[in-house]
Design a protein around this motif. Structure first.
Motif, PDB file in Angstrom:
ATOM      1  N   TRP A 161       1.056   4.318  -2.758  1.00 44.44           N
ATOM      2  CA  TRP A 161       1.062   5.753  -2.469  1.00 44.44           C
ATOM      3  C   TRP A 161       2.217   6.445  -3.186  1.00 44.44           C
ATOM      4  CZ3 TRP A 161       0.526   4.881   3.528  1.00 44.44           C
ATOM      5  CH2 TRP A 161      -0.777   4.473   3.802  1.00 44.44           C
TER       6      TRP A 161
ATOM      7  N   THR B 183      -2.137  11.521  -0.451  1.00 47.37           N
ATOM      8  CA  THR B 183      -1.522  10.951  -1.646  1.00 47.37           C
ATOM      9  C   THR B 183      -1.930  11.712  -2.895  1.00 47.37           C
ATOM     10  OG1 THR B 183      -1.505   8.757  -0.633  1.00 47.37           O
ATOM     11  CG2 THR B 183      -1.264   8.859  -3.016  1.00 47.37           C
TER      12      THR B 183
ATOM     13  N   GLN C 221       0.830  -1.199   0.000  1.00 43.66           N
ATOM     14  CA  GLN C 221       0.000   0.000   0.000  1.00 43.66           C
ATOM     15  C   GLN C 221       0.866   1.251   0.000  1.00 43.66           C
ATOM     16  OE1 GLN C 221      -3.410   0.258  -0.262  1.00 43.66           O
ATOM     17  NE2 GLN C 221      -2.939   2.432  -0.473  1.00 43.66           N
TER      18      GLN C 221
ATOM     19  N   ASP D 181     -15.399   8.903  -0.042  1.00 41.96           N
ATOM     20  CA  ASP D 181     -15.000   7.938   0.987  1.00 41.96           C
ATOM     21  C   ASP D 181     -13.679   8.430   1.561  1.00 41.96           C
ATOM     22  OD1 ASP D 181     -14.783   5.764   2.628  1.00 41.96           O
ATOM     23  OD2 ASP D 181     -14.080   4.391   1.056  1.00 41.96           O
ATOM     24  N   PHE D 182     -13.772   9.438   2.428  1.00 36.88           N
ATOM     25  CA  PHE D 182     -12.580  10.166   2.853  1.00 36.88           C
ATOM     26  C   PHE D 182     -11.661   9.328   3.726  1.00 36.88           C
ATOM     27  CE2 PHE D 182     -10.088  12.932   5.569  1.00 36.88           C
ATOM     28  CZ  PHE D 182      -9.566  13.830   4.652  1.00 36.88           C
ATOM     29  N   THR D 183     -10.368   9.369   3.358  1.00 41.70           N
ATOM     30  CA  THR D 183      -9.303   8.831   4.194  1.00 41.70           C
ATOM     31  C   THR D 183      -8.146   9.819   4.142  1.00 41.70           C
ATOM     32  OG1 THR D 183      -8.306   7.581   2.364  1.00 41.70           O
ATOM     33  CG2 THR D 183      -9.939   6.431   3.742  1.00 41.70           C
ATOM     34  N   ALA D 184      -7.484   9.981   5.263  1.00 39.00           N
ATOM     35  CA  ALA D 184      -6.377  10.936   5.319  1.00 39.00           C
ATOM     36  C   ALA D 184      -5.259  10.540   4.371  1.00 39.00           C
ATOM     37  CB  ALA D 184      -5.854  11.032   6.753  1.00 39.00           C
ATOM     38  N   SER D 185      -4.957   9.238   4.316  1.00 39.56           N
ATOM     39  CA  SER D 185      -3.880   8.774   3.436  1.00 39.56           C
ATOM     40  C   SER D 185      -4.228   9.005   1.972  1.00 39.56           C
ATOM     41  CB  SER D 185      -3.605   7.289   3.684  1.00 39.56           C
ATOM     42  OG  SER D 185      -4.767   6.506   3.426  1.00 39.56           O
ATOM     43  N   GLY D 186      -5.484   8.752   1.614  1.00 36.80           N
ATOM     44  CA  GLY D 186      -5.900   8.967   0.234  1.00 36.80           C
ATOM     45  C   GLY D 186      -5.850  10.431  -0.161  1.00 36.80           C
TER      46      GLY D 186
ATOM     47  N   VAL E  16     -11.822  10.520  -3.081  1.00 37.48           N
ATOM     48  CA  VAL E  16     -11.558  10.579  -1.647  1.00 37.48           C
ATOM     49  C   VAL E  16     -12.613  11.415  -0.927  1.00 37.48           C
ATOM     50  CG1 VAL E  16     -10.112  12.654  -1.591  1.00 37.48           C
ATOM     51  CG2 VAL E  16      -9.666  10.794   0.014  1.00 37.48           C
TER      52      VAL E  16
END
Length: 237
Positions: free
Chosen positions: A100, A177, A96, A169-174, A166
């Motif tokens: 990124w 990146t 993963q 479907d929010f994610t901090a990593s997404g 993102v």
């Protein structure tokens, strides 16, 4: 079948169903040669860019060190280290992270193309302001500067919307990146301007005369082929 190999290719599946044997190996060889060629090309360009930056004082001087044959060995070795990141795919957990990194470098490449188009627009503005006829150059395009505007528009649009999913479907990593390259790009640009106290040249201040090499200085003289191998190589390439 989720084997993670070229056997998943629809072309391979079609050939297998058609009774063509050995094709997965051919596809694997083609993928490997393509990846090797791309890696070799990017290693060459990245090391020479780093070498050029060192010559201009925009990177540590150590990267300008060359061998007796003119190879920027320190720059090549430094850029080669990044190839080791590919081994992140060995572990499923670190794969993963590798994804990124791929996304970051992809968006970084798009920033590069945007900067190339913006640079040409500034170049075009300088020529126009100083009354220099582009048609007297060795190469010019009748579609410019419209192609550069087109390029800036699409590269900017891709940079903005490349991580649109993102927001659903929010994610901090997404999010990081997809968009961390934006503050990095502008931070490096304006940071360099502030640190080095450089200015943005106005079109009428641009110098299109001094320091520009002639064709003879940039092109190696033509040497006619002598051996049979050289003649075949010239015909093919």
């Amino acid at each position: 079948q989720d084997s993670g190999t070229a056997a998943e290719s629809p072309y391979v599946i079609a050939m297998r169903l058609a009774g063509v044997s050995g094709l997965p190996h051919v596809v694997n060889a083609a993928v490997f040669s393509s990846a090797f060629s791309a890696g070799n090309s990017f290693l060459f360009t990245s090391s020479r860019i780093l070498y050029g930056l060192a010559l201009r004082g925009q990177a540590p001087r150590i990267f300008a060190r060359c061998t007796s044959q003119g190879l920027p060995i320190i720059a090549v070795l430094f850029c080669s280290l990044f190839s080791l990141l590919a081994f992140l795919n060995v572990s499923s957990s670190s794969a993963q992270v590798f994804t990124w990194l791929v996304n970051l470098t992809t968006v970084g490449g798009i920033f590069t193309w945007m900067a190339i188009n913006l640079t040409y627009l500034r170049f075009y503005a300088g020529l126009k302001r100083q009354g220099i006829d582009r048609k007297k150059f060795i190469y010019f395009s009748n579609l410019q500067p419209y192609l550069s505007y087109w390029g800036v528009f699409w590269t900017s649009l891709i940079i903005i919307i490349n991580g649109f999913d993102v927001f659903f479907d929010f994610t901090a990593s997404g999010f990081l990146t997809a968009y961390i390259n934006i503050p990095i790009f502008f931070g490096l640009y304006f940071g360099y301007k502030l640190w080095k106290k450089t200015k943005v040249w106005r079109p009428d201040e641009m110098d299109f005369v001094r320091g520009i090499p002639t064709i003879e200085e940039t092109e190696a003289p033509y040497v006619p082929p002598r051996t049979l191998g050289e003649k075949i190589f010239e015909v093919l390439f």
